[in-house]
Design a protein around this motif. Structure first.
Motif, PDB file in Angstrom:
ATOM      1  N   GLU A 170       0.840  -1.220   0.000  1.00 28.15           N
ATOM      2  CA  GLU A 170       0.000   0.000   0.000  1.00 28.15           C
ATOM      3  C   GLU A 170       0.863   1.253   0.000  1.00 28.15           C
ATOM      4  OE1 GLU A 170      -0.642  -1.969   3.488  1.00 28.15           O
ATOM      5  OE2 GLU A 170      -0.584  -3.237   1.695  1.00 28.15           O
ATOM      6  N   LYS A 171       1.961   1.198   0.728  1.00 27.23           N
ATOM      7  CA  LYS A 171       2.851   2.380   0.803  1.00 27.23           C
ATOM      8  C   LYS A 171       3.481   2.654  -0.553  1.00 27.23           C
ATOM      9  CE  LYS A 171       4.523   4.488   4.506  1.00 27.23           C
ATOM     10  NZ  LYS A 171       5.669   5.017   5.237  1.00 27.23           N
ATOM     11  N   ILE A 172       3.877   1.560  -1.231  1.00 26.85           N
ATOM     12  CA  ILE A 172       4.477   1.694  -2.567  1.00 26.85           C
ATOM     13  C   ILE A 172       3.455   2.326  -3.511  1.00 26.85           C
ATOM     14  CG2 ILE A 172       5.269   0.347  -4.572  1.00 26.85           C
ATOM     15  CD1 ILE A 172       6.725  -1.504  -2.554  1.00 26.85           C
ATOM     16  N   ALA A 173       2.202   1.843  -3.412  1.00 22.98           N
ATOM     17  CA  ALA A 173       1.134   2.368  -4.273  1.00 22.98           C
ATOM     18  C   ALA A 173       0.876   3.846  -3.969  1.00 22.98           C
ATOM     19  CB  ALA A 173      -0.133   1.542  -4.095  1.00 22.98           C
ATOM     20  N   GLU A 174       0.880   4.192  -2.676  1.00 16.34           N
ATOM     21  CA  GLU A 174       0.667   5.598  -2.282  1.00 16.34           C
ATOM     22  C   GLU A 174       1.684   6.528  -2.924  1.00 16.34           C
ATOM     23  OE1 GLU A 174       0.884   6.199   2.011  1.00 16.34           O
ATOM     24  OE2 GLU A 174      -0.849   4.840   2.179  1.00 16.34           O
ATOM     25  N   MET A 175       2.903   6.003  -3.109  1.00 15.94           N
ATOM     26  CA  MET A 175       3.966   6.833  -3.697  1.00 15.94           C
ATOM     27  C   MET A 175       3.899   6.852  -5.227  1.00 15.94           C
ATOM     28  SD  MET A 175       7.191   6.210  -1.129  1.00 15.94           S
ATOM     29  CE  MET A 175       6.954   4.519  -0.604  1.00 15.94           C
ATOM     30  N   GLY A 176       2.891   6.192  -5.792  1.00 22.50           N
ATOM     31  CA  GLY A 176       2.681   6.288  -7.234  1.00 22.50           C
ATOM     32  C   GLY A 176       3.379   5.232  -8.069  1.00 22.50           C
ATOM     33  N   ALA A 177       3.884   4.180  -7.403  1.00 19.49           N
ATOM     34  CA  ALA A 177       4.471   3.063  -8.159  1.00 19.49           C
ATOM     35  C   ALA A 177       3.542   1.852  -7.999  1.00 19.49           C
ATOM     36  CB  ALA A 177       5.859   2.739  -7.642  1.00 19.49           C
ATOM     37  N   THR A 178       3.552   0.956  -8.973  1.00 17.07           N
ATOM     38  CA  THR A 178       2.736  -0.254  -8.872  1.00 17.07           C
ATOM     39  C   THR A 178       3.512  -1.313  -8.099  1.00 17.07           C
ATOM     40  OG1 THR A 178       1.744   0.256 -10.993  1.00 17.07           O
ATOM     41  CG2 THR A 178       1.498  -2.021 -10.220  1.00 17.07           C
ATOM     42  N   PRO A 179       2.948  -1.809  -6.977  1.00 17.11           N
ATOM     43  CA  PRO A 179       3.684  -2.833  -6.227  1.00 17.11           C
ATOM     44  C   PRO A 179       3.792  -4.140  -7.005  1.00 17.11           C
ATOM     45  CG  PRO A 179       1.680  -2.137  -5.055  1.00 17.11           C
ATOM     46  CD  PRO A 179       1.654  -1.469  -6.377  1.00 17.11           C
ATOM     47  N   VAL A 180       4.917  -4.807  -6.859  1.00 13.86           N
ATOM     48  CA  VAL A 180       5.158  -6.097  -7.509  1.00 13.86           C
ATOM     49  C   VAL A 180       5.380  -7.090  -6.369  1.00 13.86           C
ATOM     50  CG1 VAL A 180       6.798  -7.342  -8.988  1.00 13.86           C
ATOM     51  CG2 VAL A 180       6.166  -4.995  -9.549  1.00 13.86           C
ATOM     52  N   ALA A 181       4.806  -8.317  -6.500  1.00 10.67           N
ATOM     53  CA  ALA A 181       4.791  -9.247  -5.370  1.00 10.67           C
ATOM     54  C   ALA A 181       6.084 -10.022  -5.154  1.00 10.67           C
ATOM     55  CB  ALA A 181       3.631 -10.221  -5.542  1.00 10.67           C
ATOM     56  N   THR A 182       6.874 -10.183  -6.223  1.00  3.67           N
ATOM     57  CA  THR A 182       8.099 -10.992  -6.099  1.00  3.67           C
ATOM     58  C   THR A 182       9.253 -10.317  -6.845  1.00  3.67           C
ATOM     59  OG1 THR A 182       7.600 -12.172  -8.142  1.00  3.67           O
ATOM     60  CG2 THR A 182       6.802 -13.177  -6.096  1.00  3.67           C
ATOM     61  N   VAL A 183      10.464 -10.731  -6.522  1.00  6.75           N
ATOM     62  CA  VAL A 183      11.635 -10.218  -7.251  1.00  6.75           C
ATOM     63  C   VAL A 183      11.492 -10.579  -8.737  1.00  6.75           C
ATOM     64  CG1 VAL A 183      14.146 -10.380  -7.508  1.00  6.75           C
ATOM     65  CG2 VAL A 183      13.138 -10.408  -5.226  1.00  6.75           C
ATOM     66  N   ALA A 184      11.098 -11.830  -9.009  1.00  5.08           N
ATOM     67  CA  ALA A 184      10.990 -12.285 -10.401  1.00  5.08           C
ATOM     68  C   ALA A 184      10.022 -11.409 -11.193  1.00  5.08           C
ATOM     69  CB  ALA A 184      10.550 -13.744 -10.431  1.00  5.08           C
ATOM     70  N   GLY A 185       8.955 -10.951 -10.524  1.00  6.47           N
ATOM     71  CA  GLY A 185       7.955 -10.109 -11.189  1.00  6.47           C
ATOM     72  C   GLY A 185       8.544  -8.811 -11.746  1.00  6.47           C
ATOM     73  N   LEU A 186       9.618  -8.341 -11.147  1.00  2.47           N
ATOM     74  CA  LEU A 186      10.254  -7.098 -11.618  1.00  2.47           C
ATOM     75  C   LEU A 186      10.815  -7.263 -13.027  1.00  2.47           C
ATOM     76  CD1 LEU A 186      12.326  -6.251  -8.405  1.00  2.47           C
ATOM     77  CD2 LEU A 186      10.271  -5.045  -9.172  1.00  2.47           C
TER      78      LEU A 186
END
Ligand code: 3PG
Length: 314
Positions: A170-186
């Motif tokens: 939620e904090k990542i989203a608040e800062m305007g980035a889309t959160p990703v659940a895993t390292v691989a997802g990046l």
């Protein structure tokens, strides 16, 4: 009580920043001793004998240094990453260690964009490149540096994604980035920018399996630490993928590793592979001022008021 602060910087700060550091220490009645651009560890071992406090950059503070530091009470890493301080050894000697988080973040962020544009424009060789607008950038680690890169990315019209095991989605989203659940997802995104500290967990963690997942034109940006990347895998990825790029401010110390990477890329140096000559993300007048003055202020506040807000734990 008069104190001696040793400024030990193998890679010197800008002269103007050193004057500002000295203004802080002399206002407190402390003496600043400079050991800048020193060439051998012996110089450091000698200089540390009289120091009550130390300001360092990537300079190594290990047991050998501590053994010579009879009076040392505090060491401040003027910068973010503190893998160069042996925290078990400093704690064992009752020496407080600190860093100055965030103070050089903007300098690193600007360098990330410098390297991205150099690569996207084919190192300015006259051929047609591409623009950053609408491209995706994914951050591994979302601390001060990643956030500074993200802010610039937003202004460039890029889309940001982030994974940080210590920051809630939620904090990542608040800062305007889309959160990703895993390292691989990046690694589904065109750009992946590393902003993790060097730890047992992150060491050599960026490997072939992850890099081969990247889409066409996949580009890894490393302004963190070279050891986070699996170097032998990187060489294989360069050989397997003609489109893959590595933009790096933290080239391997090891000459052979650097040569192997350069050879694997062939003649595309400066497009697919960028190395800075020396780690220079934090090498700006502003970052030198911010980090150096913060470090000096933290030392004075520690001695005069017992302030330990930025103290590090092993
Ligand atoms: C940091 O962790 O702050 C950067 O790597 C800067 O390192 P430097 O002070 O050696 O340039």
């Amino acid at each position: 009580k008069s104190r001696t602060v040793l400024l030990a910087t193998e890679k010197a700060f800008a002269a103007d920043a050193v004057s500002k550091i000295e203004a802080v220490t002399s206002a407190a009645g402390y003496k600043l001793v400079r050991l800048e651009n020193y060439k051998s560890k012996d110089d450091l071992l000698k200089a540390v004998a009289d120091a009550d406090a130390m300001i360092i950059r990537s300079d190594k503070v290990d047991q050998a240094v501590l053994d010579k530091a009879a009076k040392l009470k505090i060491v401040v890493r003027a910068g973010a990453g503190y893998d160069n301080i042996d925290l078990k050894a400093t704690e064992g000697k009752g020496v407080v260690s600190m860093n100055t988080p965030g103070q050089n973040a903007n300098a690193v962020a600007e360098l990330v964009f410098g390297m991205m544009i150099t690569s996207a424009r084919n190192n300015y060789d006259g051929t047609s490149g591409f623009e950053l607008v609408n491209r995706s950038i994914a951050f591994y680690g979302f601390g001060a540096v990643a956030r500074a890169v993200h802010k610039l990315a937003q202004r460039f019209g890029m889309k940001s994604f982030a994974y940080d095991p210590y920051i809630p989605a939620e904090k990542i989203a608040e800062m305007g980035a889309t959160p990703v659940a895993t390292v691989a997802g990046l690694f589904e995104h065109q750009y992946v920018s590393l902003h993790v500290p060097l730890t047992d967990e992150t060491k050599a963690s960026i490997n072939k399996a992850l890099l081969m997942k990247m889409p066409k034109g996949g580009t890894l940006i490393n302004t963190a630490r070279c050891e986070v990347v699996h170097e032998a895998d990187m060489v294989e990825v360069f050989k397997a993928r003609q489109d893959f790029c590595y933009l790096c401010d933290v080239a391997p110390d090891d000459k052979a590793a650097k040569e192997a990477m350069t050879a694997a890329v062939g003649d595309k140096f400066g497009k697919r592979l960028i190395f800075t000559a020396k780690k220079m993300g934090a090498q700006t007048l502003e970052a030198n001022d911010n980090c150096g003055v913060a470090a000096a202020n933290q030392i004075v506040a520690f001695f005069e008021k017992g302030e330990t807000r930025f103290a590090l734990k092993a």
